[in-house]
Design a protein around this motif. Structure first.
Motif, PDB file in Angstrom:
ATOM      1  N   LEU A 151      -5.643  21.013 -16.463  1.00  0.00           N
ATOM      2  CA  LEU A 151      -6.083  21.106 -15.073  1.00  0.00           C
ATOM      3  C   LEU A 151      -7.516  21.613 -14.988  1.00  0.00           C
ATOM      4  CD1 LEU A 151      -5.058  20.806 -12.109  1.00  0.00           C
ATOM      5  CD2 LEU A 151      -4.497  23.251 -12.193  1.00  0.00           C
ATOM      6  N   ARG A 152      -7.887  22.538 -15.855  1.00  0.00           N
ATOM      7  CA  ARG A 152      -9.250  23.081 -15.848  1.00  0.00           C
ATOM      8  C   ARG A 152     -10.308  22.006 -16.105  1.00  0.00           C
ATOM      9  NH1 ARG A 152      -9.437  28.557 -15.798  1.00  0.00           N
ATOM     10  NH2 ARG A 152      -7.613  29.733 -16.535  1.00  0.00           N
ATOM     11  N   GLU A 153      -9.900  20.907 -16.700  1.00  0.00           N
ATOM     12  CA  GLU A 153     -10.859  19.847 -17.032  1.00  0.00           C
ATOM     13  C   GLU A 153     -11.137  18.912 -15.853  1.00  0.00           C
ATOM     14  OE1 GLU A 153      -9.033  17.891 -20.299  1.00  0.00           O
ATOM     15  OE2 GLU A 153      -9.292  19.578 -21.690  1.00  0.00           O
ATOM     16  N   MET A 154     -10.378  19.050 -14.776  1.00  0.00           N
ATOM     17  CA  MET A 154     -10.555  18.157 -13.641  1.00  0.00           C
ATOM     18  C   MET A 154     -11.820  18.520 -12.854  1.00  0.00           C
ATOM     19  SD  MET A 154      -8.071  16.013 -13.882  1.00  0.00           S
ATOM     20  CE  MET A 154      -8.192  16.231 -15.668  1.00  0.00           C
ATOM     21  N   PRO A 155     -12.516  17.535 -12.300  1.00  0.00           N
ATOM     22  CA  PRO A 155     -13.778  17.792 -11.592  1.00  0.00           C
ATOM     23  C   PRO A 155     -13.552  18.213 -10.134  1.00  0.00           C
ATOM     24  CG  PRO A 155     -13.323  15.454 -11.586  1.00  0.00           C
ATOM     25  CD  PRO A 155     -12.221  16.095 -12.414  1.00  0.00           C
ATOM     26  N   LEU A 156     -14.630  18.665  -9.519  1.00  0.00           N
ATOM     27  CA  LEU A 156     -14.624  18.977  -8.089  1.00  0.00           C
ATOM     28  C   LEU A 156     -15.056  17.773  -7.249  1.00  0.00           C
ATOM     29  CD1 LEU A 156     -16.285  22.511  -8.198  1.00  0.00           C
ATOM     30  CD2 LEU A 156     -13.854  21.964  -7.912  1.00  0.00           C
ATOM     31  N   ARG A 157     -15.685  16.804  -7.892  1.00  0.00           N
ATOM     32  CA  ARG A 157     -16.206  15.646  -7.161  1.00  0.00           C
ATOM     33  C   ARG A 157     -16.236  14.430  -8.082  1.00  0.00           C
ATOM     34  NH1 ARG A 157     -21.657  15.219  -3.408  1.00  0.00           N
ATOM     35  NH2 ARG A 157     -22.241  13.079  -3.938  1.00  0.00           N
ATOM     36  N   LEU A 158     -15.975  13.279  -7.504  1.00  0.00           N
ATOM     37  CA  LEU A 158     -16.100  12.006  -8.207  1.00  0.00           C
ATOM     38  C   LEU A 158     -17.116  11.144  -7.487  1.00  0.00           C
ATOM     39  CD1 LEU A 158     -12.336  11.116  -8.816  1.00  0.00           C
ATOM     40  CD2 LEU A 158     -13.970  11.842 -10.562  1.00  0.00           C
ATOM     41  N   ASP A 159     -17.955  10.458  -8.247  1.00  0.00           N
ATOM     42  CA  ASP A 159     -18.892   9.470  -7.727  1.00  0.00           C
ATOM     43  C   ASP A 159     -18.768   8.220  -8.588  1.00  0.00           C
ATOM     44  OD1 ASP A 159     -21.193  10.902  -5.795  1.00  0.00           O
ATOM     45  OD2 ASP A 159     -20.238  12.289  -7.205  1.00  0.00           O
ATOM     46  N   PHE A 160     -18.461   7.102  -7.955  1.00  0.00           N
ATOM     47  CA  PHE A 160     -18.347   5.863  -8.725  1.00  0.00           C
ATOM     48  C   PHE A 160     -18.570   4.674  -7.801  1.00  0.00           C
ATOM     49  CE2 PHE A 160     -14.112   7.009  -7.245  1.00  0.00           C
ATOM     50  CZ  PHE A 160     -13.561   5.815  -6.826  1.00  0.00           C
ATOM     51  N   GLU A 161     -18.673   3.488  -8.392  1.00  0.00           N
ATOM     52  CA  GLU A 161     -18.869   2.258  -7.621  1.00  0.00           C
ATOM     53  C   GLU A 161     -17.698   1.318  -7.830  1.00  0.00           C
ATOM     54  OE1 GLU A 161     -22.536   0.224  -8.079  1.00  0.00           O
ATOM     55  OE2 GLU A 161     -23.762   1.923  -7.386  1.00  0.00           O
ATOM     56  N   VAL A 162     -17.321   0.631  -6.775  1.00  0.00           N
ATOM     57  CA  VAL A 162     -16.270  -0.383  -6.834  1.00  0.00           C
ATOM     58  C   VAL A 162     -16.604  -1.453  -5.801  1.00  0.00           C
ATOM     59  CG1 VAL A 162     -14.791   0.870  -5.203  1.00  0.00           C
ATOM     60  CG2 VAL A 162     -13.787  -0.787  -6.763  1.00  0.00           C
ATOM     61  N   ASP A 163     -16.425  -2.714  -6.182  1.00  0.00           N
ATOM     62  CA  ASP A 163     -16.786  -3.836  -5.306  1.00  0.00           C
ATOM     63  C   ASP A 163     -18.236  -3.726  -4.834  1.00  0.00           C
ATOM     64  OD1 ASP A 163     -14.351  -5.153  -5.434  1.00  0.00           O
ATOM     65  OD2 ASP A 163     -13.499  -4.043  -3.761  1.00  0.00           O
ATOM     66  N   GLY A 164     -19.108  -3.159  -5.677  1.00  0.00           N
ATOM     67  CA  GLY A 164     -20.516  -3.021  -5.322  1.00  0.00           C
ATOM     68  C   GLY A 164     -20.787  -1.943  -4.294  1.00  0.00           C
ATOM     69  N   LYS A 165     -19.818  -1.072  -4.061  1.00  0.00           N
ATOM     70  CA  LYS A 165     -19.972  -0.025  -3.054  1.00  0.00           C
ATOM     71  C   LYS A 165     -19.790   1.348  -3.694  1.00  0.00           C
ATOM     72  CE  LYS A 165     -18.144  -3.174   0.441  1.00  0.00           C
ATOM     73  NZ  LYS A 165     -17.044  -3.479   1.383  1.00  0.00           N
ATOM     74  N   ARG A 166     -20.513   2.332  -3.161  1.00  0.00           N
ATOM     75  CA  ARG A 166     -20.479   3.679  -3.728  1.00  0.00           C
ATOM     76  C   ARG A 166     -19.394   4.511  -3.061  1.00  0.00           C
ATOM     77  NH1 ARG A 166     -24.139   8.683  -3.247  1.00  0.00           N
ATOM     78  NH2 ARG A 166     -23.586   9.836  -5.133  1.00  0.00           N
ATOM     79  N   VAL A 167     -18.611   5.195  -3.897  1.00  0.00           N
ATOM     80  CA  VAL A 167     -17.499   6.021  -3.428  1.00  0.00           C
ATOM     81  C   VAL A 167     -17.751   7.468  -3.839  1.00  0.00           C
ATOM     82  CG1 VAL A 167     -14.999   6.391  -3.500  1.00  0.00           C
ATOM     83  CG2 VAL A 167     -15.921   4.067  -3.741  1.00  0.00           C
ATOM     84  N   VAL A 168     -17.586   8.378  -2.890  1.00  0.00           N
ATOM     85  CA  VAL A 168     -17.655   9.818  -3.163  1.00  0.00           C
ATOM     86  C   VAL A 168     -16.294  10.419  -2.811  1.00  0.00           C
ATOM     87  CG1 VAL A 168     -18.708  12.029  -2.525  1.00  0.00           C
ATOM     88  CG2 VAL A 168     -20.138   9.981  -2.737  1.00  0.00           C
ATOM     89  N   VAL A 169     -15.747  11.206  -3.738  1.00  0.00           N
ATOM     90  CA  VAL A 169     -14.436  11.810  -3.535  1.00  0.00           C
ATOM     91  C   VAL A 169     -14.554  13.324  -3.692  1.00  0.00           C
ATOM     92  CG1 VAL A 169     -12.017  11.843  -4.252  1.00  0.00           C
ATOM     93  CG2 VAL A 169     -13.379   9.763  -4.580  1.00  0.00           C
ATOM     94  N   VAL A 170     -14.135  14.070  -2.664  1.00  0.00           N
ATOM     95  CA  VAL A 170     -14.053  15.528  -2.729  1.00  0.00           C
ATOM     96  C   VAL A 170     -12.765  15.954  -2.021  1.00  0.00           C
ATOM     97  CG1 VAL A 170     -16.551  15.943  -2.814  1.00  0.00           C
ATOM     98  CG2 VAL A 170     -15.401  15.794  -0.600  1.00  0.00           C
ATOM     99  N   HIS A 171     -12.408  17.218  -2.161  1.00  0.00           N
ATOM    100  CA  HIS A 171     -11.216  17.683  -1.451  1.00  0.00           C
ATOM    101  C   HIS A 171     -11.511  18.016   0.007  1.00  0.00           C
ATOM    102  CE1 HIS A 171      -7.465  19.541  -0.426  1.00  0.00           C
ATOM    103  NE2 HIS A 171      -8.084  20.672  -0.127  1.00  0.00           N
TER     104      HIS A 171
END
Length: 206
Positions: free
Chosen positions: A86-106
């Motif tokens: 669990l300690r290895e999990m990030p606080l934020r994800l940034d990635f691209e899908v279908d040519g679009k940028r996705v930001v994931v936070v809680h």
């Protein structure tokens, strides 16, 4: 691409498993938006399923609180290997899908990173700073799909305990990144001994 969005399980293993099982047949990927545990009560079952399934996962405030509490970590029954992973999990994800940028936070992507992004939140006016097509959040326990300055902000609600007014239904969501359609799925919370079919609602954002 269809992204399954699951947030705020808070140790509700039954509803968490049901959501993942339903998404397995439809989603290309499932993202976990944090708070899978509740305060200092670790859930081997929920965390184990999330990590064993290899799901991308951002930590929420409840995980962060737990990981800073040695007494909670040392409680009988807590599996040390799961805590280490669990300690290895990030606080934020940034990635691209279908040519679009996705930001994931809680919660919020803006300092102090703990604010609730409800409908009408002034912070939503800062979405342009992200330069993202999608901002995926949890924390509020209320589903939402709204577009702000070109960013579609999506919250799947809570799969553990809803805060929707007058509802006893927990929820998750599916985001179609190509069409930008958001479908919220709700079913009765099994913690209350309830059962019933999954209901579907399309949330539209101008």
């Amino acid at each position: 691409m269809k992204l399954g969005l699951v947030s705020d399980a808070h140790g509700n293993a039954g509803s968490f498993a049901r959501a993942l099982d339903e998404l397995a047949a439809e989603a290309d990927e499932v993202l976990l938006l944090g708070d899978l545990i509740h305060e200092y009560r670790f859930s081997n079952e929920v965390i184990g399923r999330a990590l064993d399934d290899g799901l991308r996962y951002v930590l929420g405030n409840h995980e962060l609180g737990f990981l800073k509490n040695p007494a909670a970590i040392a409680r009988p029954g807590v599996v040390p290997e799961l805590v280490a992973r669990l300690r290895e999990m990030p606080l934020r994800l940034d990635f691209e899908v279908d040519g679009k940028r996705v930001v994931v936070v809680h919660a919020s992507p803006f300092p102090p990173y703990t604010d609730y992004l409800f409908t009408g939140s002034p912070l939503l006016a800062r979405c342009a700073e992200l330069e993202a097509d999608f901002l995926l959040v949890g924390h509020t326990h209320v589903p939402m799909a709204e577009r702000h300055h070109g960013t579609l902000v999506v919250n799947p609600g809570s799969i553990g305990e809803t805060r929707e007014h007058g509802s006893a239904m927990v929820s998750y969501a599916i985001l179609d990144t190509a069409s930008e359609e958001v479908e919220v799925r709700r079913f009765p919370n099994p913690v209350g001994g309830l059962d019933g079919p999954t209901e579907r609602e399309i949330l539209t954002a101008a």
